[in-house]
Motif scaffolding. Structure first.
Motif, PDB file in Angstrom:
ATOM      1  N   THR A 249       1.099   9.330   1.645  1.00  0.00           N
ATOM      2  CA  THR A 249       1.409   8.082   2.368  1.00  0.00           C
ATOM      3  C   THR A 249       2.241   8.275   3.615  1.00  0.00           C
ATOM      4  O   THR A 249       2.429   7.322   4.377  1.00  0.00           O
ATOM      5  CB  THR A 249       2.201   7.110   1.475  1.00  0.00           C
TER       6      THR A 249
ATOM      7  N   HIS B 238       5.941   5.984   4.871  1.00  0.00           N
ATOM      8  CA  HIS B 238       6.146   4.722   5.598  1.00  0.00           C
ATOM      9  C   HIS B 238       6.093   3.512   4.657  1.00  0.00           C
ATOM     10  O   HIS B 238       7.040   2.722   4.577  1.00  0.00           O
ATOM     11  CB  HIS B 238       5.037   4.616   6.657  1.00  0.00           C
ATOM     12  N   ASN B 239       4.978   3.412   3.935  1.00  0.00           N
ATOM     13  CA  ASN B 239       4.790   2.217   3.111  1.00  0.00           C
ATOM     14  C   ASN B 239       5.621   2.253   1.835  1.00  0.00           C
ATOM     15  O   ASN B 239       5.880   1.207   1.234  1.00  0.00           O
ATOM     16  CB  ASN B 239       3.308   2.052   2.767  1.00  0.00           C
TER      17      ASN B 239
ATOM     18  N   HIS C 259       0.837  -1.211   0.000  1.00  0.00           N
ATOM     19  CA  HIS C 259       0.000   0.000   0.000  1.00  0.00           C
ATOM     20  C   HIS C 259       0.872   1.261   0.000  1.00  0.00           C
ATOM     21  O   HIS C 259       0.707   2.165   0.816  1.00  0.00           O
ATOM     22  CB  HIS C 259      -0.931  -0.008   1.224  1.00  0.00           C
TER      23      HIS C 259
ATOM     24  N   HIS D  99      -0.919   7.078   8.496  1.00  0.00           N
ATOM     25  CA  HIS D  99       0.461   7.447   8.153  1.00  0.00           C
ATOM     26  C   HIS D  99       0.512   8.816   7.472  1.00  0.00           C
ATOM     27  O   HIS D  99       1.336   9.672   7.802  1.00  0.00           O
ATOM     28  CB  HIS D  99       1.074   6.432   7.169  1.00  0.00           C
TER      29      HIS D  99
ATOM     30  N   GLN E 242      -1.398   6.091  -2.695  1.00  0.00           N
ATOM     31  CA  GLN E 242      -2.802   6.414  -2.425  1.00  0.00           C
ATOM     32  C   GLN E 242      -3.402   7.101  -3.644  1.00  0.00           C
ATOM     33  O   GLN E 242      -4.061   6.479  -4.453  1.00  0.00           O
ATOM     34  CB  GLN E 242      -2.923   7.236  -1.144  1.00  0.00           C
TER      35      GLN E 242
ATOM     36  N   ASP F 138      -4.435   2.089   8.004  1.00  0.00           N
ATOM     37  CA  ASP F 138      -3.048   2.393   8.399  1.00  0.00           C
ATOM     38  C   ASP F 138      -2.474   3.492   7.510  1.00  0.00           C
ATOM     39  O   ASP F 138      -1.838   4.440   7.977  1.00  0.00           O
ATOM     40  CB  ASP F 138      -2.153   1.150   8.238  1.00  0.00           C
ATOM     41  N   GLY F 139      -2.702   3.340   6.214  1.00  0.00           N
ATOM     42  CA  GLY F 139      -2.143   4.302   5.262  1.00  0.00           C
ATOM     43  C   GLY F 139      -2.706   5.696   5.470  1.00  0.00           C
ATOM     44  O   GLY F 139      -1.985   6.692   5.355  1.00  0.00           O
ATOM     45  N   GLN F 140      -4.003   5.771   5.780  1.00  0.00           N
ATOM     46  CA  GLN F 140      -4.601   7.087   6.042  1.00  0.00           C
ATOM     47  C   GLN F 140      -3.953   7.732   7.263  1.00  0.00           C
ATOM     48  O   GLN F 140      -3.683   8.933   7.269  1.00  0.00           O
ATOM     49  CB  GLN F 140      -6.115   6.934   6.264  1.00  0.00           C
TER      50      GLN F 140
ATOM     51  N   ARG G 156      15.481   6.266   2.365  1.00  0.00           N
ATOM     52  CA  ARG G 156      14.920   7.589   2.674  1.00  0.00           C
ATOM     53  C   ARG G 156      15.750   8.698   2.021  1.00  0.00           C
ATOM     54  O   ARG G 156      15.209   9.653   1.477  1.00  0.00           O
ATOM     55  CB  ARG G 156      14.844   7.784   4.196  1.00  0.00           C
TER      56      ARG G 156
ATOM     57  N   ALA H 230       7.161  -1.981  12.071  1.00  0.00           N
ATOM     58  CA  ALA H 230       5.947  -1.801  12.852  1.00  0.00           C
ATOM     59  C   ALA H 230       4.749  -1.484  11.979  1.00  0.00           C
ATOM     60  O   ALA H 230       4.888  -1.048  10.847  1.00  0.00           O
ATOM     61  CB  ALA H 230       6.169  -0.667  13.840  1.00  0.00           C
ATOM     62  N   ALA H 231       3.582  -1.667  12.550  1.00  0.00           N
ATOM     63  CA  ALA H 231       2.322  -1.221  11.962  1.00  0.00           C
ATOM     64  C   ALA H 231       1.923  -2.000  10.723  1.00  0.00           C
ATOM     65  O   ALA H 231       1.610  -1.437   9.685  1.00  0.00           O
ATOM     66  CB  ALA H 231       2.367   0.269  11.647  1.00  0.00           C
TER      67      ALA H 231
ATOM     68  N   HIS I 212      -5.261   0.338  15.632  1.00  0.00           N
ATOM     69  CA  HIS I 212      -6.668   0.725  15.750  1.00  0.00           C
ATOM     70  C   HIS I 212      -7.489  -0.444  16.253  1.00  0.00           C
ATOM     71  O   HIS I 212      -8.596  -0.694  15.804  1.00  0.00           O
ATOM     72  CB  HIS I 212      -7.213   1.286  14.437  1.00  0.00           C
TER      73      HIS I 212
ATOM     74  N   PHE J 285       9.492   5.566  10.640  1.00  0.00           N
ATOM     75  CA  PHE J 285       8.419   4.572  10.590  1.00  0.00           C
ATOM     76  C   PHE J 285       7.486   4.860  11.759  1.00  0.00           C
ATOM     77  O   PHE J 285       7.938   5.235  12.849  1.00  0.00           O
ATOM     78  CB  PHE J 285       8.982   3.157  10.726  1.00  0.00           C
ATOM     79  N   TYR J 286       6.188   4.698  11.535  1.00  0.00           N
ATOM     80  CA  TYR J 286       5.213   4.969  12.592  1.00  0.00           C
ATOM     81  C   TYR J 286       4.703   3.636  13.160  1.00  0.00           C
ATOM     82  O   TYR J 286       4.643   2.638  12.451  1.00  0.00           O
ATOM     83  CB  TYR J 286       4.006   5.738  12.035  1.00  0.00           C
ATOM     84  N   ARG J 287       4.305   3.686  14.428  1.00  0.00           N
ATOM     85  CA  ARG J 287       3.594   2.536  15.005  1.00  0.00           C
ATOM     86  C   ARG J 287       2.138   2.944  15.158  1.00  0.00           C
ATOM     87  O   ARG J 287       1.828   3.862  15.913  1.00  0.00           O
ATOM     88  CB  ARG J 287       4.173   2.191  16.376  1.00  0.00           C
ATOM     89  N   VAL J 288       1.267   2.301  14.395  1.00  0.00           N
ATOM     90  CA  VAL J 288      -0.139   2.677  14.482  1.00  0.00           C
ATOM     91  C   VAL J 288      -0.979   1.466  14.863  1.00  0.00           C
ATOM     92  O   VAL J 288      -0.642   0.336  14.539  1.00  0.00           O
ATOM     93  CB  VAL J 288      -0.658   3.302  13.162  1.00  0.00           C
TER      94      VAL J 288
ATOM     95  N   PRO K 204      -8.048  -2.672   7.059  1.00  0.00           N
ATOM     96  CA  PRO K 204      -7.007  -2.196   7.990  1.00  0.00           C
ATOM     97  C   PRO K 204      -5.787  -1.622   7.278  1.00  0.00           C
ATOM     98  O   PRO K 204      -5.187  -0.654   7.746  1.00  0.00           O
ATOM     99  CB  PRO K 204      -6.636  -3.451   8.781  1.00  0.00           C
ATOM    100  N   MET K 205      -5.426  -2.196   6.141  1.00  0.00           N
ATOM    101  CA  MET K 205      -4.255  -1.705   5.408  1.00  0.00           C
ATOM    102  C   MET K 205      -4.484  -0.257   4.948  1.00  0.00           C
ATOM    103  O   MET K 205      -3.602   0.607   5.095  1.00  0.00           O
ATOM    104  CB  MET K 205      -4.005  -2.609   4.195  1.00  0.00           C
TER     105      MET K 205
END
Lengths: 161, 787
Positions: free
Chosen positions: A138, A141-142, A96, B679, A99, B675-677, A127, A159-160, B725, B720-723, B671-672
């Motif tokens: 986005t 991250h992805n 993903h 981020h 977008q 997550d992207g929203q 990066r 993560a995530a 929900h 990188f983020y940790r999200v 969920p994918m």
């Protein structure tokens, strides 16, 4: 108007252009290859990145006439011969990494250039390399994750999900 | 096992294949036969009297078809404002005329003066440079407080630059003042929520087309809401009846609010196409985007929080100056009022709240909704003042929040809205876990060992999404309904097409909406197609903004699908010779309950269109239903965010090392995608906190008018983020139990970053620094450290 000839995605093409016509405009307007996007006018956003003789260039910063005789590769030439998505394209979908899709062609072209230069980049190297491509959707991250995955690295630990 | 299809599955996006292969169809990819090109002549001064426009030289240049000026547009309407705010004294806001092309005066750099149409884009641009606008420059007013104090008038006829002075809730004003006077402790914070440029990566484009043989007009445009544009431009500006006007918003390269509004360029190219009987195309350069796309935020605020000796919140008083820019953009008046004041309770039980907002005209680009729209401004001031109060009172920032959390629902706030559901302790617990707050001390020591400062910022947020109950917003001044619509068309061979009034410009509706239908009917997602973005083939819908698509548009789709299912059951009952009350639909098969008699989805669809064996006396053939859904309340996504930064004490440079987000979005479709929203929202919030600003000089020249000087967040600025929900309190009043997730990240993250930087400085001994205005650039942080 002067004539310019080049090879785009393996096909010989030519057209008449003004001296000021940019390669990005020639691809979009002259050849109707609208996958290459124009997102700014200062060569900052990277939506127009294509490969010229194997090197990534911002096609808004190259005059069409300066691409005379060049081999150009655009997003339209990135899929596998059978039409399926290439490894990088598939990684972008799997993770993903896009977008709205507007920066995506430039991101894919830059990512492909990175992996050609550096087949197993670190996160920091990815990066740094993508610093010339702006994505507003986005949060990157992805995209970074997809590029690492396309290089064959295990991204499950990132993560995530 | 995670689901592999339907609601809750991380289905891969079907949109991606066209975007990844260069086969998207954005507005600038559209080229019509006989198309001419438009270029705008724009004001280069912020304020001036337009004495005349000489188009003669331009009109004589090669390829030029026509040059339009403000005079040509005197017979058409101005660009309408869609929301009328009433001020503290019951008076309507001041509402200036917003002409399509300037006449009389120019009011901001970028204000359009003339439109050149030529055979090629280059000819149009060349000729635009030959248009001579005679402008008598006037002093510009840029600073909001100066504008209100009696600076030059942006609109002479209004007699004031104060658009409105709004009080909310006006009846609470005295009680709030008294509570603040008598409180054990009052924390005061003055801050700026700086102006931002939305910067969707696709610049705006508009192509007007007119067919004189059928009298049909079409506008292709980069819009988040084509029906709204059709209504505003058709009814208010150009006087084209809706049945003769089609608006198409194909693939749109991001919006973030900036593509909600009806812009002058849309009306101008449509007008030109009708006048010249040629398609006319305009494509913004990025430089034009910077001076014409509605900008965001730009609030100057003073907030006071009154607390008792135990840190319980007693009252909040906040006063904000909100910049409207030179004209009222489509929904601008609603942003600092109803999208901001109603969220000032946050996640907390504060019994008394008073919000004052003064909206001000200045000689700058109009300001309107940008991702979050009013809610980031509310969250930022509230979560910053709470952090400051916690520090002043010696209470842990998490503990002070927990002490004040709303913990029973529904909860009626003192600022009009009623939260239906939530669990703020649960999201805070989850946040502390995913952010590994327990490990902070160790990371702090590691940073120290490297000579770096480290700080941790934690805060909550709440937002109101799913805008909105039409009757309520009508009372609040909205000049539109805010329902959503969907048509579900089932084909004879069982394929399903959903035509939604929502619009996708990156959100992935084509995938996630199909997941919902797949779940409801039990057919594969690949059997469902989602159509959006064209007024010719979608029902009247209000479009996508305010995280409303799944909550409002999804609900309309569910309602239409339920009508389909009810009718299909009647057909199945006929085929199975049973009562429709006994028919069950599961996995695409209709079964008579308790029996093995069944008929599959495809056979029922075929019967609907080939009704040879069909209850024609009782039931119409065909299988197509439309539904409109008007929500009964807003939805209230909420969560807790944590940011960890490192600050270089030598340079003031801030690096976001870790960022965690625990959100409660209610039920989740994909969920994918969610997550992207998140981020993306986080990156915009981090961008606001650290990088982005929109600077005008005192003459109204935009100093940050390109990516050379407007600092967009890039891959190497972001972590990188940790999200997460997984905390879910489903919305109680829509059929999917969904709340919306599009803006949360941009709302919750700026205070987390600033809280973290202040924390880092305090841990480094610089306890005199209580606030730094965004963006926290190295120079600002360094200067604060030296104070």
């Amino acid at each position: 108007m002067p004539k310019v000839s080049m090879k785009v995605n393996g096909k010989a093409v030519s057209g008449e252009v003004e001296g000021r016509t940019l390669l990005a405009q020639f691809l979009r307007e002259g050849l109707r290859l609208t996958g290459t996007h124009i997102g700014c006018d200062t060569s900052q956003c990277g939506a127009c990145v294509v490969h010229m003789n194997g090197v990534p260039v911002k096609s808004c910063a190259v005059f069409a006439l300066d691409a005379e005789g060049a081999e150009i590769r655009t997003i339209e030439g990135m899929a596998n011969a059978d039409g399926s998505l290439s490894v990088i394209q598939q990684a972008f979908q799997d993770h993903h990494a896009l977008q709205c899709g507007f920066c995506t062609p430039g991101m894919v072209m830059s990512a492909a250039a990175l992996l050609a230069e550096n087949p197993r980049p670190t996160e920091a190297e990815v990066r740094k390399y993508l610093e010339g491509n702006i994505c507003r959707c986005t949060g990157c991250h992805n995209i970074v994750k997809a590029v690492l995955a396309a290089s064959g690295q295990d991204v499950a630990a990132i993560a995530a999900e | 096992m995670p689901k592999d299809h339907g609601i809750g599955a991380s289905s891969k996006r079907r949109e991606d294949v066209r975007f990844l292969t260069g086969r998207g169809r954005y507005t600038d990819d559209i080229n019509l036969t006989g198309q001419a090109y438009a270029a705008f002549v724009r004001s280069q001064v912020a304020h001036g009297r337009l004495r005349g426009v000489d188009t003669s030289a331009a009109a004589a240049m090669p390829g030029v078809l026509h040059v339009f000026t403000g005079k040509d547009f005197e017979s058409v309407g101005g660009l309408p404002c869609g929301w009328q705010v009433t001020d503290r004294h019951g008076k309507p806001m001041l509402e200036p005329r917003h002409p399509v092309l300037a006449h009389g005066k120019v009011r901001h750099v970028g204000d359009p003066i003339a439109l050149v149409v030529a055979e090629t884009a280059e000819q149009a641009r060349d000729a635009a440079e030959a248009v001579v606008a005679e402008i008598e420059e006037l002093p510009a007013v840029i600073d909001m407080k100066a504008a209100v104090r009696g600076g030059p008038l942006v609109h002479d006829e209004l007699g004031s630059n104060l658009c409105y002075d709004w009080g909310f809730v006006e009846e609470n004003r005295e009680a709030v003042d008294q509570a603040i006077r008598n409180a054990h402790h009052v924390t005061t914070l003055e801050l700026v929520n700086q102006r931002l440029v939305p910067n969707a990566m696709e610049p705006r484009v508009a192509v007007g087309d007119y067919n004189p043989a059928t009298d049909e007009t079409t506008l292709y445009t980069t819009s988040q809401n084509p029906h709204v544009i059709r209504l505003l431009m058709g009814a208010f500006v150009l006087g084209i009846p809706e049945h003769k006007l089609r608006v198409v918003a194909p693939d749109v390269g991001g919006g973030f609010g900036s593509k909600i509004f009806h812009y002058a360029e849309e009306a101008a190219v449509t007008f030109a196409a009708r006048a010249l009987k040629r398609p006319v195309k305009w494509t913004a350069s990025r430089s034009e985007s910077f001076v014409t796309d509605a900008q965001g935020r730009d609030h100057v605020t003073k907030i006071e929080l009154a607390l008792d000796k135990d840190g319980h919140f007693l009252a909040i008083r906040t006063e904000t100056y909100a910049n409207m820019g030179a004209y009222l953009s489509t929904f601008a008046p609603s942003v600092p009022t109803w999208l901001h004041g109603t969220l000032m309770a946050g996640n907390y039980k504060t019994p008394l709240i008073y919000v004052n907002v003064k909206a001000v005209f200045t000689n700058t680009v109009p300001v309107d909704a940008y991702r979050g729209a009013g809610r980031p401004e509310a969250t930022f001031q509230l979560e910053r003042v709470i952090d400051k109060a916690a520090r002043e009172m010696g209470i842990d920032p998490v503990e002070i929040r927990r002490r004040n959390f709303i913990d029973s629902f529904p909860y009626q706030t003192p600022v009009a809205v009623q939260y239906d559901t939530g669990n703020y302790h649960a999201t805070m617990d989850k946040l502390l876990e995913i952010a590994d707050v327990a490990g902070f001390e160790k990371r702090l020591q590691e940073s120290k060992a490297r000579g770096m400062l480290r700080g941790l910022g934690i805060n909550c947020y709440i937002e109101a999404c799913g805008i909105a109950p039409s009757n309520l917003v009508g009372q609040l001044g909205a000049r539109a309904g805010l329902y959503e619509s969907a048509t579900v068309r089932v084909n004879a061979t069982g394929g399903i097409v959903v035509m939604t009034g929502s619009h996708s410009h990156g959100q992935g509706h084509e995938t996630s909406f199909a997941q919902v239908i797949s779940e409801m009917i039990g057919v594969p997602e690949s059997q469902v197609e989602i159509i959006h973005g064209d007024t010719a083939n979608t029902p009247m819908g209000m479009g996508t903004y305010g995280s409303r698509s799944i909550a409002v548009g999804g609900s309309a789709m569910v309602r239409a699908a339920n009508k389909i299912i009810a009718k299909a059951k009647k057909i199945a009952a006929h085929l199975l010779e049973a009562s429709d009350a006994d028919i069950e639909l599961k996995d695409g098969k209709f079964t008579v309950a308790g029996t093995d008699k069944s008929v599959d989805w495809g056979s029922v669809c075929l019967a609907a269109y080939v009704p040879h064996n069909y209850p024609l006396a009782d039931l119409e053939p065909g299988l197509e239903e439309t539904a409109f859904y008007d929500p009964s309340n807003f939805t209230f996504p909420a969560g807790a965010y944590a940011c960890e930064v490192e600050v270089d004490p030598e340079t003031g440079k801030v690096t976001v090392d870790r960022f965690a987000a625990a959100d409660d979005f209610g039920n989740i479709i994909n969920p994918m995608i969610v997550d992207g929203q998140v981020h993306g929202g986080l990156a915009q919030g981090i961008g606001q906190a650290l990088l982005e600003t929109t600077a005008y000089d005192e003459n109204g020249q935009l100093l940050t008018g390109s990516y050379m000087d407007y600092a967009m967040p890039r891959a190497d600025d972001l972590p990188f983020y940790r999200v997460d929900h997984s905390c879910k309190t489903p919305c109680t009043h829509n059929p999917l139990g969904v709340k919306g997730c599009g803006e949360a990240g941009a709302i919750g993250s700026p205070p987390a970053v600033v809280n973290a930087v202040i924390d880092a400085l305090h841990r480094g001994g610089m306890t005199h620094v209580t606030h730094i205005d965004m963006p926290l650039s190295p120079s600002r942080v360094w200067a604060a450290m030296q104070r």
